[in-house]
Design an enzyme around this catalytic site. Structure first.
Site, PDB file in Angstrom:
ATOM      1  N   HIS A  77      53.618   7.767  -6.673  1.00  0.00           N
ATOM      2  CA  HIS A  77      54.633   8.723  -7.111  1.00  0.00           C
ATOM      3  C   HIS A  77      56.033   8.133  -6.939  1.00  0.00           C
ATOM      4  O   HIS A  77      56.247   7.258  -6.100  1.00  0.00           O
ATOM      5  CB  HIS A  77      54.571   9.999  -6.257  1.00  0.00           C
ATOM      6  N   LEU A 131      41.767  11.591  -3.011  1.00  0.00           N
ATOM      7  CA  LEU A 131      42.051  10.410  -3.843  1.00  0.00           C
ATOM      8  C   LEU A 131      42.830   9.381  -3.033  1.00  0.00           C
ATOM      9  O   LEU A 131      43.642   9.747  -2.176  1.00  0.00           O
ATOM     10  CB  LEU A 131      42.887  10.818  -5.062  1.00  0.00           C
ATOM     11  N   ARG A 167      42.953  17.505  -9.565  1.00  0.00           N
ATOM     12  CA  ARG A 167      44.013  18.277  -8.913  1.00  0.00           C
ATOM     13  C   ARG A 167      44.636  19.348  -9.813  1.00  0.00           C
ATOM     14  O   ARG A 167      45.424  20.150  -9.336  1.00  0.00           O
ATOM     15  CB  ARG A 167      45.104  17.321  -8.393  1.00  0.00           C
ATOM     16  N   CYS A 215      54.844  15.296   0.646  1.00  0.00           N
ATOM     17  CA  CYS A 215      53.688  15.906  -0.047  1.00  0.00           C
ATOM     18  C   CYS A 215      53.132  17.129   0.649  1.00  0.00           C
ATOM     19  O   CYS A 215      52.493  17.969   0.040  1.00  0.00           O
ATOM     20  CB  CYS A 215      52.530  14.922  -0.163  1.00  0.00           C
TER      21      CYS A 215
HETATM   22  C1  CIR Z   1      46.642  11.984  -4.479  1.00  0.00           C
HETATM   23  O1  CIR Z   1      46.321  10.827  -4.756  1.00  0.00           O
HETATM   24  O2  CIR Z   1      46.965  12.800  -5.324  1.00  0.00           O
HETATM   25  C2  CIR Z   1      46.634  12.400  -3.020  1.00  0.00           C
HETATM   26  N1  CIR Z   1      45.576  11.739  -2.347  1.00  0.00           N
HETATM   27  C3  CIR Z   1      47.956  12.087  -2.369  1.00  0.00           C
HETATM   28  C4  CIR Z   1      49.076  12.908  -2.925  1.00  0.00           C
HETATM   29  C5  CIR Z   1      50.372  12.614  -2.298  1.00  0.00           C
HETATM   30  N2  CIR Z   1      51.379  13.469  -2.807  1.00  0.00           N
HETATM   31  C6  CIR Z   1      52.665  13.171  -2.892  1.00  0.00           C
HETATM   32  O3  CIR Z   1      53.062  12.055  -2.627  1.00  0.00           O
HETATM   33  N3  CIR Z   1      53.481  14.119  -3.344  1.00  0.00           N
END
Ligand code: CIR
Length: 271
Positions: free
Chosen positions: A175, A26, A93, A262
């Site tokens: 986030h 994503l 997710r 992340c």
């Molecule tokens: C998303 O959009 O969920 C992933 N592509 C990126 C997640 C990043 N996670 C975070 O900042 N904890």
């Protein structure tokens, strides 16, 4: 119960290798497809940096059916007392939470699931919206994290002695921690747009340099702060504030909106 320095003194980390399907991860804006070989190199360097900071690392196998599963932070919250399996708000997710639970059960005596709230149990919460400080757990409501998810977390950790405070992730920001990162138990590196909301009043705030908003997602691990490379002014600011900085290449994760926090679940294991 939060104790001094527990928000950054860790012994272990859980990571998951990037899957080939990360190219379908994503992203808010398309800035190109991640180069998988380079992503793996960056991931290995990130793991090495965690090890150099003193952590024992457990690296889980890639999950091709979940393109974003390298971003393990969003599926769970790890505290010294135990782990909480979260409920990611991105539909693609949600299953990552199920997939991380066995690893958590191997490492924690107490693994909790969020209680269902309301008629449909629609609570959603991603770890990227959760910032644990030495005083409390801050959670930003966002497109991925809703009020029921935050309330469910509050219930899940209450008897461990934690206070959960609901804040707001700025609009169009993925986030809460996209825009901030802990430097020590009560010092936070933050973008100006997040600080402007007044949510972080009471903490010492270190602003990222203008135009370097993507540098805000840092992680403090024991004696070092891991930062994405390419943000020299902010790196200097953090060094000048007295912290040891380790800069890590993050170009491929950044293409799918991923950063330093992340990529791991960090925690203090049983002594
Ligand atoms: C998303 O959009 O969920 C992933 N592509 C990126 C997640 C990043 N996670 C975070 O900042 N904890």
């Amino acid at each position: 119960m939060p104790t001094p320095e527990q928000s950054f003194r860790f012994t272990h980390a859980i990571l998951r290798r990037p899957a080939n399907s990360i190219v379908d991860g994503l992203r808010a804006i398309d800035t190109g497809t991640p180069d998988i070989a380079l992503f793996r190199e960056h991931h290995a360097a990130y793991q090495a940096a965690l090890a150099a900071a003193g952590l024992a690392t457990t690296v889980l196998e890639p999950l091709e059916e979940f393109p974003d599963s390298v971003f393990v932070e969003d599926a769970a919250l790890c505290l010294p007392e135990g782990a909480v399996v979260l409920r990611p708000g991105a539909p693609s997710r949600l299953g990552e939470a199920v997939m991380i639970a066995p690893a958590l059960r191997e490492m924690f005596g107490d693994v909790r699931h969020l209680p269902a709230l309301g008629d449909h149990g629609h609570g959603r919460i991603e770890g990227g919206d959760v910032l644990v400080t030495d005083r409390e757990i801050l959670v930003g409501r966002s497109a991925r994290t809703n009020g029921a998810g935050i309330e469910a977390l509050r219930i899940a950790v209450r008897d461990w002695g934690y206070t959960v405070r609901e804040l707001t992730t700025p609009p169009d920001v993925l986030h809460f921690k996209t825009d901030c990162g802990l430097l020590d138990g009560d010092t936070i590196l933050t973008t100006r747009r997040l600080a402007a909301g007044g949510h972080l009043d009471g903490y010492a705030l270190v602003p990222v340099a203008e135009g370097e908003e993507a540098a805000a997602n840092v992680v403090r691990i024991n004696d070092v702060v891991l930062m994405p490379a390419g943000f020299p002014s902010t790196a200097e600011t953090v060094r000048d504030a007295g912290y040891a900085v380790v800069e890590l290449a993050n170009s491929e994760a950044a293409k799918v909106d991923g950063g330093m926090s992340c990529l791991s679940l960090r925690f203090r294991g049983a002594d």
